[in-house]
Each structure stands twice: as C-alpha cells, then as structure tokens.
Motif scaffolding. Structure first.
Motif, PDB file in Angstrom:
ATOM      1  N   SER A 290       0.850  -1.193   0.000  1.00 29.51           N
ATOM      2  CA  SER A 290       0.000   0.000   0.000  1.00 29.51           C
ATOM      3  C   SER A 290       0.883   1.239   0.000  1.00 29.51           C
ATOM      4  O   SER A 290       2.032   1.207   0.469  1.00 29.51           O
ATOM      5  CB  SER A 290      -0.939   0.014   1.212  1.00 29.51           C
ATOM      6  OG  SER A 290      -0.203   0.171   2.413  1.00 29.51           O
TER       7      SER A 290
ATOM      8  N   THR B 252      -6.516   0.516   5.920  1.00 32.36           N
ATOM      9  CA  THR B 252      -5.556  -0.205   5.082  1.00 32.36           C
ATOM     10  C   THR B 252      -4.928  -1.346   5.868  1.00 32.36           C
ATOM     11  O   THR B 252      -4.757  -2.460   5.345  1.00 32.36           O
ATOM     12  CB  THR B 252      -4.473   0.753   4.575  1.00 32.36           C
ATOM     13  OG1 THR B 252      -5.084   1.790   3.794  1.00 32.36           O
ATOM     14  CG2 THR B 252      -3.456   0.025   3.710  1.00 32.36           C
TER      15      THR B 252
ATOM     16  N   GLU C 210      -2.677  -1.462  -3.151  1.00 34.37           N
ATOM     17  CA  GLU C 210      -3.676  -0.442  -2.847  1.00 34.37           C
ATOM     18  C   GLU C 210      -3.011   0.924  -2.706  1.00 34.37           C
ATOM     19  O   GLU C 210      -2.025   1.065  -1.973  1.00 34.37           O
ATOM     20  CB  GLU C 210      -4.424  -0.773  -1.552  1.00 34.37           C
ATOM     21  CG  GLU C 210      -5.342  -1.982  -1.659  1.00 34.37           C
ATOM     22  CD  GLU C 210      -6.282  -2.103  -0.472  1.00 34.37           C
ATOM     23  OE1 GLU C 210      -6.273  -1.199   0.402  1.00 34.37           O
ATOM     24  OE2 GLU C 210      -7.033  -3.096  -0.418  1.00 34.37           O
TER      25      GLU C 210
END
Length: 222
Positions: free
Chosen positions: A167, A210, A198
């Motif tokens: 992420s 997240t 992501e």
C-alpha cells in the motif's frame, strides 16, 4: 546471516510442550523484541506477524498498526527493535538485525504453537522495505508480506513465493509513490509474485482501514 536468511522455523508443538499463552505484552531477549498475545488466542496454533518499525521508530510503534486486527482475529505479533536507527541492510548490509530477528523467532517458536503456514512479515516505510527484502529471501518461512509505503527492496537471494500486499499514499512526500511502489509493484509482478496493491489518499502513514484490509487479506488465504 549476510544473505538475509533466517534459520528459525515454527514446529508442531504438542500441548504438553507449548507454553500457555498469557494475553498481553511480553519482552523477549532483554527487551530487544516485543511479543503481543491477543486476549483470546484460541486453543490451537495461532498465526504470527513479525512487524518492523520505520527509521528512527520503535517496536512499540510497530505494534500499534496491527494491534486492533490482531486482538480481534487472534493474531500473535512480534516486533523487534532495530540495532541501529534503522535496519541493517539500509546502513551497511545484513547482519545484526537478521540475528536479532532470528533469535526472537526461535524463542517464540520454541514455546508457542504457531501455525506452520501462518507466519507473515509486515512493516512501514524503512520497515516495509526491510519486510519486502526479508520476505523475498525467506519465502519458505514468510508466506505473506505486508508492506506499507515501502521505498525499495534488496533481497540478495530469493526463496519461495510469498504473497505480497503493498500500500502507498498518493501524497507521500517522504517516499514518493512514483519512485517507490509504482516501480516496485510492476517489477514484482513481472518476477511472478502475486501482489495485491492499494493506493490511498494521504501521505506517509498506515491508515487503519488499510491495515485492517491487509490483515484480512493475509488471513483469508493462508
């Protein structure tokens, strides 16, 4: 150790040999690592995540990112403290931190029933870079890598095929996304790794949502 290889491995402990899991925070190796047991770890082997702090950070901070999910889902957390201000490969090569992490894992595996295929490594910033580096070198131990805002990866050798969750914040000014994850992720995919990626609105951080998504992604497919 100079190649970043870890020797500790989980073993199939019988109830007789596994120490009772006492919920809460435990200090291992004269405080060189923190081991967190959730309130209700369950009767059988538990998944374990090794969590690596960022540059200038502390093991206590690393625990915070995954603690809510760990307590809800029954995950053990191991947070080592880097020997220096950041991890060894960043300041001169694999060595002291690999030894420290290996010793902490050996202590956990010797007394705690850990899922044989349920060990992951996670990290933020420099810790994410180190998690990727160690994860690729030790894919026969770490079946998943959770890398929050990594800057690079530096595996000297590669073993196994861990699944990867990466992420990054689109407004990250510390480790800009274009120079970091947007280059790393395509390289990893081209090398044959399964990568879940992501991007989020924000800077150099680990948003709670997240972190939650990463843990659930890891546990769902282990």
């Amino acid at each position: 150790m100079r190649h970043g290889r870890l020797s500790a491995r989980p073993v199939a402990l019988t109830p007789r040999h596994a120490a009772p899991l006492v919920p809460g925070l435990h200090r291992l190796g004269a405080g060189r690592a923190l081991f967190h047991v959730p309130p209700d770890p369950g009767p059988g082997p538990c998944p374990l995540a090794v969590v690596l702090h960022g540059a200038g950070g502390a093991a206590e901070q690393a625990l915070e990112w995954l603690l809510p999910q760990a307590e809800e889902l029954g995950v053990l957390l191991l947070a080592p403290q880097a020997v220096s201000a950041t991890w060894d490969v960043i300041v001169g090569g694999y060595g002291a931190d690999v030894s420290r992490i290996d010793a902490a894992l050996e202590e956990v595996f010797s007394h705690t029933a850990v899922e044989l295929d349920g060990v992951a490594v996670a990290g933020f910033s420099d810790g994410a870079s180190y998690a990727l580096s160690l994860g690729l070198a030790n894919g026969d131990l770490f079946h998943a890598v959770l890398a929050f805002s990594p800057g690079f990866m530096a595996p000297m050798i590669r073993h196994g095929r861990p699944r990867l969750f990466v992420s990054h914040g689109v407004s990250d000014r510390v480790l800009p996304i274009d120079r970091c994850s947007r280059r790393l992720v395509p390289d990893l995919r081209e090398s044959g790794y399964e990568v879940t990626y992501e991007e989020f609105r924000g800077g150099h951080q680990v948003p709670p949502e997240t972190a939650a998504a990463a843990v659930r992604w890891w546990l769902a497919a282990r």
